[in-house]
Write an enzyme that holds these catalytic residues in place. Structure first.
Site, PDB file in Angstrom:
ATOM      1  N   LYS A  13      78.479  13.712  31.726  1.00 13.92           N
ATOM      2  CA  LYS A  13      79.680  12.907  31.977  1.00 13.92           C
ATOM      3  C   LYS A  13      80.847  13.740  32.491  1.00 13.92           C
ATOM      4  O   LYS A  13      81.527  13.342  33.440  1.00 13.92           O
ATOM      5  CB  LYS A  13      80.119  12.174  30.703  1.00 13.92           C
ATOM      6  CG  LYS A  13      79.091  11.250  30.094  1.00 13.92           C
ATOM      7  CD  LYS A  13      79.676  10.438  28.958  1.00 13.92           C
ATOM      8  CE  LYS A  13      80.281  11.282  27.844  1.00 13.92           C
ATOM      9  NZ  LYS A  13      79.294  12.167  27.184  1.00 13.92           N
ATOM     10  N   ARG A  86      84.255   5.616  22.219  1.00 12.83           N
ATOM     11  CA  ARG A  86      83.035   6.032  21.542  1.00 12.83           C
ATOM     12  C   ARG A  86      82.635   5.076  20.433  1.00 12.83           C
ATOM     13  O   ARG A  86      81.582   5.264  19.814  1.00 12.83           O
ATOM     14  CB  ARG A  86      83.206   7.441  20.974  1.00 12.83           C
ATOM     15  CG  ARG A  86      83.412   8.490  22.057  1.00 12.83           C
ATOM     16  CD  ARG A  86      83.321   9.884  21.518  1.00 12.83           C
ATOM     17  NE  ARG A  86      83.570  10.875  22.560  1.00 12.83           N
ATOM     18  CZ  ARG A  86      83.405  12.172  22.399  1.00 12.83           C
ATOM     19  NH1 ARG A  86      82.990  12.645  21.244  1.00 12.83           N
ATOM     20  NH2 ARG A  86      83.657  13.009  23.385  1.00 12.83           N
ATOM     21  N   ARG A 119      75.304  25.639  28.113  1.00 17.36           N
ATOM     22  CA  ARG A 119      76.580  25.261  28.712  1.00 17.36           C
ATOM     23  C   ARG A 119      77.660  26.305  28.463  1.00 17.36           C
ATOM     24  O   ARG A 119      77.773  26.870  27.384  1.00 17.36           O
ATOM     25  CB  ARG A 119      77.033  23.903  28.160  1.00 17.36           C
ATOM     26  CG  ARG A 119      78.221  23.324  28.877  1.00 17.36           C
ATOM     27  CD  ARG A 119      78.310  21.818  28.748  1.00 17.36           C
ATOM     28  NE  ARG A 119      78.515  21.378  27.371  1.00 17.36           N
ATOM     29  CZ  ARG A 119      78.674  20.107  27.037  1.00 17.36           C
ATOM     30  NH1 ARG A 119      78.610  19.163  27.964  1.00 17.36           N
ATOM     31  NH2 ARG A 119      78.848  19.762  25.783  1.00 17.36           N
ATOM     32  N   ARG A 152      81.473  26.400  23.592  1.00 17.99           N
ATOM     33  CA  ARG A 152      82.242  25.626  22.627  1.00 17.99           C
ATOM     34  C   ARG A 152      81.547  25.622  21.273  1.00 17.99           C
ATOM     35  O   ARG A 152      80.317  25.630  21.187  1.00 17.99           O
ATOM     36  CB  ARG A 152      82.389  24.176  23.114  1.00 17.99           C
ATOM     37  CG  ARG A 152      83.427  24.007  24.156  1.00 17.99           C
ATOM     38  CD  ARG A 152      83.654  22.605  24.650  1.00 17.99           C
ATOM     39  NE  ARG A 152      82.909  21.543  24.020  1.00 17.99           N
ATOM     40  CZ  ARG A 152      82.806  20.315  24.548  1.00 17.99           C
ATOM     41  NH1 ARG A 152      83.383  20.048  25.705  1.00 17.99           N
ATOM     42  NH2 ARG A 152      82.124  19.381  23.943  1.00 17.99           N
ATOM     43  N   ARG A 163      76.035  15.776  16.602  1.00 17.75           N
ATOM     44  CA  ARG A 163      76.663  14.960  17.643  1.00 17.75           C
ATOM     45  C   ARG A 163      75.715  13.893  18.171  1.00 17.75           C
ATOM     46  O   ARG A 163      76.134  12.756  18.432  1.00 17.75           O
ATOM     47  CB  ARG A 163      77.129  15.855  18.798  1.00 17.75           C
ATOM     48  CG  ARG A 163      78.302  16.759  18.429  1.00 17.75           C
ATOM     49  CD  ARG A 163      78.551  17.809  19.493  1.00 17.75           C
ATOM     50  NE  ARG A 163      79.106  17.240  20.705  1.00 17.75           N
ATOM     51  CZ  ARG A 163      79.166  17.878  21.861  1.00 17.75           C
ATOM     52  NH1 ARG A 163      78.681  19.101  21.962  1.00 17.75           N
ATOM     53  NH2 ARG A 163      79.701  17.302  22.909  1.00 17.75           N
TER      54      ARG A 163
END
Length: 215
Positions: A13, A86, A119, A152, A163
């Site tokens: 996203k 969300r 990432r 992160r 998550r």
């Protein structure tokens, strides 16, 4: 152009929201970025702790921040929302904005975990890289500023699983919520194959947006 990108963490996203924002000159509104950039140090600590462990920040905190951001002048001609809503209460909180299109990124959990594990983030700009799929030109540093990239805390293994579980419990019900709105003609809803490359997904999204807004 009032656009929502819906999908699990690591579904692409953020990358695609940036590309859409650049192409159509509308702001990319990222919940995570807004929460990390708040001016209240105590609240930043609370929000950051929740995000780092894979928890959703409670609606009472995030809804006013997003609504305040969406009321700013640069959003008058449209925006692309990434990471909001969300939950169904969050979606209902912005129904007066008349969202025009929801794009749902679909891909298996195994690929999501693979993507998140590699990432890298440029903290100040939010630019996203991936060690395998979208590496920086020079290892470990941002292409534009040359500043160090980082992982992160909420991209670490324990937080990733949390998550994904949280997404299934809290965010997945939005799919039916938006499907119902699409059936009633209130907005357009398109599933997107998130397993494809960044370039392929971008082409798919641009074609959809062109059909919806410019034909």
């Amino acid at each position: 152009m009032r656009i929502i990108l819906l999908g699990a963490p690591g579904s692409g996203k953020g990358t695609q929201a940036n590309l859409i924002a650049q192409r159509y000159a509308i702001p990319h509104i990222s919940t995570g970025d807004i929460l990390r950039q708040q001016g209240n140090p105590d609240q930043v600590d609370i929000n950051q702790t929740m995000m780092n462990t894979g928890e959703l920040v409670v609606d009472e905190l995030v809804i006013p921040l997003i609504k305040q951001r969406l009321n700013q002048e640069d959003c008058q001609n449209g925006f692309v929302l990434d990471g909001f809503p969300r939950t169904i209460p969050q979606a209902k909180s912005i129904k007066s904005l008349y969202i025009q299109i929801v794009l749902e990124f679909i891909l298996p959990p195994s690929l999501i975990i693979e993507r998140i594990n590699g990432r890298l983030i440029h903290p100040l700009s939010g630019r996203i890289y991936h060690k395998q799929f979208n590496p920086p030109k020079k290892e470990g540093v941002d292409d534009i500023t040359g500043e160090p990239l980082c992982i992160r805390k909420d991209d670490k293994t324990d937080a990733i699983y949390k998550r994904l579980i949280t997404y299934q419990q809290k965010t997945a019900p939005l799919i039916e919520y938006f499907h119902k709105k699409a059936r009633n003609g209130c907005l357009k809803y398109f599933p997107v194959d998130g397993t494809k490359s960044v370039e392929e997904v971008s082409r798919i999204l641009m074609n959809i947006l062109h059909r919806v807004f410019f034909k």
